[in-house]
Design a protein around this motif. Sequence first.
Motif, PDB file in Angstrom:
ATOM      1  N   ASN A   1      -0.499  -5.801  31.939  1.00 56.96           N
ATOM      2  CA  ASN A   1       0.348  -4.543  31.876  1.00 56.96           C
ATOM      3  C   ASN A   1       1.895  -4.810  31.435  1.00 56.96           C
ATOM      4  O   ASN A   1       2.853  -4.612  32.205  1.00 56.96           O
ATOM      5  CB  ASN A   1       0.300  -4.060  33.518  1.00 56.96           C
ATOM      6  N   MET A   2       2.006  -5.787  30.589  1.00 54.22           N
ATOM      7  CA  MET A   2       3.126  -5.906  29.998  1.00 54.22           C
ATOM      8  C   MET A   2       4.041  -5.314  28.889  1.00 54.22           C
ATOM      9  O   MET A   2       4.935  -5.467  28.353  1.00 54.22           O
ATOM     10  CB  MET A   2       3.029  -7.389  29.508  1.00 54.22           C
TER      11      MET A   2
ATOM     12  N   SER B   1       8.602  -0.899   9.459  1.00 55.15           N
ATOM     13  CA  SER B   1       8.522  -1.965   8.445  1.00 55.15           C
ATOM     14  C   SER B   1       8.775  -3.504   8.681  1.00 55.15           C
ATOM     15  O   SER B   1       8.145  -4.500   8.407  1.00 55.15           O
ATOM     16  CB  SER B   1       9.280  -1.646   7.185  1.00 55.15           C
ATOM     17  N   ARG B   2      10.060  -3.509   9.458  1.00 55.70           N
ATOM     18  CA  ARG B   2      10.478  -4.858   9.916  1.00 55.70           C
ATOM     19  C   ARG B   2       9.577  -5.407  10.999  1.00 55.70           C
ATOM     20  O   ARG B   2       9.150  -6.524  11.043  1.00 55.70           O
ATOM     21  CB  ARG B   2      11.923  -4.609  10.721  1.00 55.70           C
ATOM     22  N   ALA B   3       8.880  -4.692  11.824  1.00 52.67           N
ATOM     23  CA  ALA B   3       7.910  -4.874  12.821  1.00 52.67           C
ATOM     24  C   ALA B   3       6.887  -5.523  12.281  1.00 52.67           C
ATOM     25  O   ALA B   3       6.144  -6.565  12.529  1.00 52.67           O
ATOM     26  CB  ALA B   3       7.712  -3.844  13.771  1.00 52.67           C
ATOM     27  N   LEU B   4       6.264  -4.554  11.203  1.00 49.82           N
ATOM     28  CA  LEU B   4       5.267  -5.100  10.509  1.00 49.82           C
ATOM     29  C   LEU B   4       5.239  -6.526   9.768  1.00 49.82           C
ATOM     30  O   LEU B   4       4.316  -7.316   9.693  1.00 49.82           O
ATOM     31  CB  LEU B   4       4.643  -4.094   9.364  1.00 49.82           C
TER      32      LEU B   4
ATOM     33  N   SER C   1       9.030  -8.801  23.327  1.00 52.42           N
ATOM     34  CA  SER C   1      10.539  -8.628  23.092  1.00 52.42           C
ATOM     35  C   SER C   1      11.018  -7.860  22.489  1.00 52.42           C
ATOM     36  O   SER C   1      12.335  -7.579  22.429  1.00 52.42           O
ATOM     37  CB  SER C   1      11.127 -10.042  23.032  1.00 52.42           C
ATOM     38  N   SER C   2      10.237  -6.981  21.660  1.00 49.34           N
ATOM     39  CA  SER C   2      10.643  -5.799  20.734  1.00 49.34           C
ATOM     40  C   SER C   2       9.722  -4.636  21.044  1.00 49.34           C
ATOM     41  O   SER C   2       8.422  -4.794  20.752  1.00 49.34           O
ATOM     42  CB  SER C   2      10.609  -6.336  19.374  1.00 49.34           C
ATOM     43  N   ARG C   3      10.520  -3.386  21.289  1.00 48.40           N
ATOM     44  CA  ARG C   3       9.661  -2.317  21.348  1.00 48.40           C
ATOM     45  C   ARG C   3       9.026  -1.943  20.340  1.00 48.40           C
ATOM     46  O   ARG C   3       7.699  -1.344  20.218  1.00 48.40           O
ATOM     47  CB  ARG C   3      10.541  -1.419  22.078  1.00 48.40           C
ATOM     48  N   TYR C   4       9.677  -2.184  19.002  1.00 44.30           N
ATOM     49  CA  TYR C   4       8.774  -1.918  17.847  1.00 44.30           C
ATOM     50  C   TYR C   4       7.882  -2.675  17.512  1.00 44.30           C
ATOM     51  O   TYR C   4       6.709  -2.173  17.055  1.00 44.30           O
ATOM     52  CB  TYR C   4      10.040  -2.177  16.776  1.00 44.30           C
ATOM     53  N   ARG C   5       7.786  -4.049  17.923  1.00 47.33           N
ATOM     54  CA  ARG C   5       6.605  -4.538  17.686  1.00 47.33           C
ATOM     55  C   ARG C   5       5.532  -4.254  18.715  1.00 47.33           C
ATOM     56  O   ARG C   5       4.165  -4.278  18.458  1.00 47.33           O
ATOM     57  CB  ARG C   5       6.885  -6.462  17.867  1.00 47.33           C
ATOM     58  N   VAL C   6       5.843  -4.022  19.987  1.00 42.12           N
ATOM     59  CA  VAL C   6       4.855  -3.534  20.781  1.00 42.12           C
ATOM     60  C   VAL C   6       4.001  -2.247  20.254  1.00 42.12           C
ATOM     61  O   VAL C   6       2.900  -2.283  20.227  1.00 42.12           O
ATOM     62  CB  VAL C   6       5.497  -3.183  22.354  1.00 42.12           C
TER      63      VAL C   6
ATOM     64  N   ARG D   1       4.228   7.017  16.504  1.00 42.52           N
ATOM     65  CA  ARG D   1       4.892   6.420  17.646  1.00 42.52           C
ATOM     66  C   ARG D   1       6.344   6.672  17.522  1.00 42.52           C
ATOM     67  O   ARG D   1       7.211   6.191  18.535  1.00 42.52           O
ATOM     68  CB  ARG D   1       4.878   4.759  17.269  1.00 42.52           C
ATOM     69  N   GLU D   2       6.722   7.795  16.717  1.00 41.17           N
ATOM     70  CA  GLU D   2       8.159   8.568  16.633  1.00 41.17           C
ATOM     71  C   GLU D   2       9.276   7.164  16.690  1.00 41.17           C
ATOM     72  O   GLU D   2      10.021   7.255  17.421  1.00 41.17           O
ATOM     73  CB  GLU D   2       8.323   9.411  17.874  1.00 41.17           C
TER      74      GLU D   2
END
Length: 93
Positions: free
Chosen positions: A91-92, A48-51, A15-20, A40-41
Amino acid sequence: MADFDQWDEVSYVISSRYRVETLRRLSEGPATPSLIADDREMSIAHVSRALQELRESGLVDLLVSEDRKKGRVYDITEKGLGIWETIEQKNMA
């Protein structure tokens, strides 16, 4: 782990590109937030938030002392690797 627990985790990550992207990078090996951001640009703030979110979910670990503010190294946990493998197999991401 019950199957729906795993899918809750998968859903949370995708649900988050950053977490992915953060989990994808850590599946390749340990890294600092700035290295992840560069690879990952993405902005360091998003990384930092994703981590922080992934760490609270038990999907990544901080490998250095909590007191350390610079050069913090993170790695994917066994649980995180299992979630990442599911995301890739289906493939998610």
